[in-house]
Enzyme design. Structure first.
Site, PDB file in Angstrom:
ATOM      1  CB  CYS A   1      75.237  14.688 105.483  1.00 30.27           C
ATOM      2  SG  CYS A   1      75.743  14.711 107.225  1.00 30.27           S
TER       3      CYS A   1
ATOM      4  CG  ASP B   1      75.521  22.275 109.959  1.00 25.16           C
ATOM      5  OD1 ASP B   1      75.282  21.420 109.082  1.00 25.16           O
ATOM      6  OD2 ASP B   1      75.735  21.996 111.160  1.00 25.16           O
TER       7      ASP B   1
END
Ligand code: RUB
Length: 307
Positions: free
Chosen positions: A133, A202
């Site tokens: 990512c 996250d």
């Protein structure tokens, strides 16, 4: 899209940009959310403290609805709201919001440079690092290693469906770092050549599990099988206090059209979960601004946050 790009935007515009992922990445959405609260304080015109507190709460609820997985957003908003109910008058309330905001941003910027330094030092000369990512924290560590003379190279996954891997390869090649783009399913084929895996987060739960972009847990399985250590780069505001009290981290499910036009496959269910959880046993270390910890140390970080 960073803080400079959202200067002057209203809460609803910021919320929509987070939802549409123009503002994305757990650190950036936390900063943008914090900015939205500060803006409410600045723009508020009447003298009623209760009205302002209510508006801030409404804004918080709206912002929290945008991307449910990243606890960084919630922690950023909490930071800005810290102690504000104790304000004596509206002026003090506005000042507290503004000061809390500035503190949060300063801490977030300082955290990034510490993580870059601690994470960068652990990358050795000639290492090949795989990243998944687009994590500003993982990339900061990789860039630190490169800028300190380490001759490294990077393998970056495409990261379907939104292909944040494209941002990663652009960012790294701009720095001159040798980088190879692969599709997500090529990780196992390439992992034996890799020395270290660096990813972001996250949310980090009290049991040390790391919630990051969908596919991170598959990368972690491949790395574990090949005995390649996986490092997570994350500020302490990505640790979830709620997880200590048994709350599970919600995994955001986004629109199927991000994967393929559903009209092409009538009658077919298309599922688009965008994050997954990597259990602590697959994680070698977590680099925070407070230092390098093992995933088992997550509880201690949260304990300090709660105190
Ligand atoms: C981004 C993603 C990143 C983390 C950490 O997902 O999973 O790895 O947010 O990023 P999305 P950072 O693109 O869906 O927001 O280190 O920049 O906070």
């Amino acid at each position: 899209m960073g803080l400079d790009d959202i200067e002057g935007l209203e809460v609803e515009e910021i919320a929509r940009k987070i939802e549409s992922m123009e503002i994305r990445g757990a650190a950036e959405i936390a900063r943008a959310g914090a900015y939205a609260l500060k803006k409410i304080g600045e723009d508020f015109e009447n003298e009623d403290m209760t009205d302002l507190l209510e508006e801030l709460e409404t804004c918080k609820v709206r912002l929290l609805s945008t991307r449910p997985t990243a606890v960084s957003l919630e922690n950023g908003l909490r930071y800005v709201m810290h102690g504000v109910r104790k304000a004596d008058d509206i002026e003090q309330l506005k000042e507290m919001i503004s000061d809390n905001y500035s503190d949060f941003i300063d801490n977030s910027i300082r955290a990034k440079s510490k993580i870059a330094e601690y994470g960068g030092r652990r990358i050795s000369d000639d290492d090949m690092v795989l990243t998944h990512c687009n994590s500003s924290m993982a990339l900061a560590a990789i860039k630190y290693a490169w800028n300190n003379g380490k001759n490294i190279s990077v393998i970056a996954t495409e990261s379907r469906p939104k292909k944040q891997g494209y941002i990663t390869v652009e960012e790294l090649s701009k720095e001159g770092i040798p980088v190879t783009l692969i599709v997500d399913s090529a990780v196992r084929a390439k992992i034996k050549k890799v020395d270290k895996v660096y990813v972001g987060a996250d949310t980090i739960a009290s049991n040390g599990a790391v919630i990051n972009k969908i596919g991170t847990s598959q990368v972690a399985l491949c790395a574990d099988e090949a005995r390649v250590p996986l490092t997570v780069c994350a500020e302490t505001y990505k640790f979830s206090r709620k997880s200590t009290f048994g709350e599970l981290v919600p995994i955001e499910e986004r629109d199927p059209s991000e994967i393929v036009d559903p009209k092409k496959f009538p009658g077919v269910n298309i599922s688009n979960p965008v994050f997954d959880a990597t259990p602590s046993e697959y994680i070698d270390s977590i680099i925070t601004e407070k230092g390098v910890i093992s995933p088992e140390g997550a509880y201690r970080i949260i304990e300090e946050m709660i105190r």
